[in-house]
Motif scaffolding. Structure first.
Motif, PDB file in Angstrom:
ATOM      1  N   LYS A   1       0.853  -1.191   0.000  1.00 30.79           N
ATOM      2  CA  LYS A   1       0.000   0.000   0.000  1.00 30.79           C
ATOM      3  C   LYS A   1       0.885   1.235   0.000  1.00 30.79           C
ATOM      4  N   PHE A   2       0.464   2.224  -0.778  1.00 32.93           N
ATOM      5  CA  PHE A   2       1.155   3.506  -0.784  1.00 32.93           C
ATOM      6  C   PHE A   2       0.597   4.298   0.387  1.00 32.93           C
ATOM      7  N   THR A   3       1.414   4.438   1.413  1.00 35.35           N
ATOM      8  CA  THR A   3       0.963   5.021   2.678  1.00 35.35           C
ATOM      9  C   THR A   3       1.369   6.484   2.823  1.00 35.35           C
ATOM     10  N   GLY A   4       1.990   7.029   1.801  1.00 35.34           N
ATOM     11  CA  GLY A   4       2.388   8.427   1.777  1.00 35.34           C
ATOM     12  C   GLY A   4       2.903   8.749   0.397  1.00 35.34           C
ATOM     13  N   PRO A   5       3.183  10.013   0.106  1.00 33.93           N
ATOM     14  CA  PRO A   5       3.607  10.372  -1.244  1.00 33.93           C
ATOM     15  C   PRO A   5       4.905   9.692  -1.674  1.00 33.93           C
ATOM     16  N   GLY A   6       5.749   9.349  -0.753  1.00 29.95           N
ATOM     17  CA  GLY A   6       7.009   8.689  -1.081  1.00 29.95           C
ATOM     18  C   GLY A   6       7.201   7.420  -0.286  1.00 29.95           C
TER      19      GLY A   6
ATOM     20  N   GLY B   1      12.758  13.164  -2.380  1.00 26.48           N
ATOM     21  CA  GLY B   1      13.315  13.707  -3.619  1.00 26.48           C
ATOM     22  C   GLY B   1      12.600  13.144  -4.833  1.00 26.48           C
ATOM     23  N   ASP B   2      12.509  13.964  -5.862  1.00 25.74           N
ATOM     24  CA  ASP B   2      11.760  13.594  -7.065  1.00 25.74           C
ATOM     25  C   ASP B   2      12.315  12.353  -7.745  1.00 25.74           C
ATOM     26  N   GLU B   3      13.640  12.238  -7.818  1.00 27.75           N
ATOM     27  CA  GLU B   3      14.259  11.102  -8.514  1.00 27.75           C
ATOM     28  C   GLU B   3      13.896   9.781  -7.835  1.00 27.75           C
TER      29      GLU B   3
ATOM     30  N   LEU C   1       9.282   4.716  -7.054  1.00 27.32           N
ATOM     31  CA  LEU C   1       8.524   4.037  -6.006  1.00 27.32           C
ATOM     32  C   LEU C   1       7.725   2.831  -6.507  1.00 27.32           C
ATOM     33  N   THR C   2       7.110   2.911  -7.667  1.00 29.43           N
ATOM     34  CA  THR C   2       6.369   1.738  -8.159  1.00 29.43           C
ATOM     35  C   THR C   2       7.326   0.613  -8.534  1.00 29.43           C
TER      36      THR C   2
END
Length: 184
Positions: free
Chosen positions: A9-14, A130-132, A137-138
């Motif tokens: 589960k994605f539990t936050g933006p990163g 960080g964006d990179e 993440l996926t």
């Protein structure tokens, strides 16, 4: 008892979190996280100094996990000859907690182990900054999902699932899950 969840589960933006119930005891699972030879059977080999500030070497040679498979072109180097990179242990509390950086200070992995009778609840959380790193993440989610399937097979003494076909299928699934995750 909390049980394995089919997908992370994605539990936050990163952040992505995967939960698995594994055959115990906890000390055995811990060895598969920290012993280079055992870790190489499901993830990667390399030294892991079991202390805060210790070095972690990630020696990924996926031909050892998927010897008869052809990886997608972008992962050919990981398959053979493999890649090696380093991280740093942030916390180490055997046999329950291991936290390390994953190549970059902007990428951090936490393993939490909790005995559940004869089984062990493993909660893996991968956090990125960080964006990179967030862009990966996926890929991290599908990679960890695939590697944990290999860990489960090792612990159960069953044949490993395919690696690259599973990873590709999961990558597409995790992209959908991440897109549908509520903003936090």
């Amino acid at each position: 008892m909390k049980a394995s969840e089919p997908y992370g589960k994605f539990t936050g933006p990163g952040e992505v979190r995967l939960v698995r119930t594994l055959p115990g005891p906890i000390e055995r699972v811990w060895e598969y996280l920290t012993d280079p030879e055992k870790r190489a059977r499901w993830f990667c080999g390399g030294v892991l100094e079991q202390r805060a500030g210790g070095k972690v070497v990630f020696a990924m040679v996926h031909k050892n996990l998927a010897p008869d498979e052809t990886p997608p072109a972008e992962y050919a180097k990981v398959q053979d000859p493999g890649v090696t990179f380093e991280g740093r242990v942030l916390r180490c509390e055997p046999p329950r907690l291991l936290v390390y950086t994953f190549g970059s200070e902007d990428s951090e992995v936490t393993f939490e182990l909790t005995p559940q009778g004869q089984q062990v609840l493993l909660v893996l959380t991968h956090r990125t900054r960080g964006d990179e790193e967030r862009a990966e993440l996926t890929n991290y989610a599908s990679g960890w999902h695939t590697h944990l399937a290999h860990l489960l097979a090792q612990l159960e003494g069953t044949p490993r699932p395919t690696f690259w076909a599973m990873h590709a299928k999961l990558l597409a699934e995790y992209e959908k899950l991440r897109a549908a995750a509520p903003p936090t």
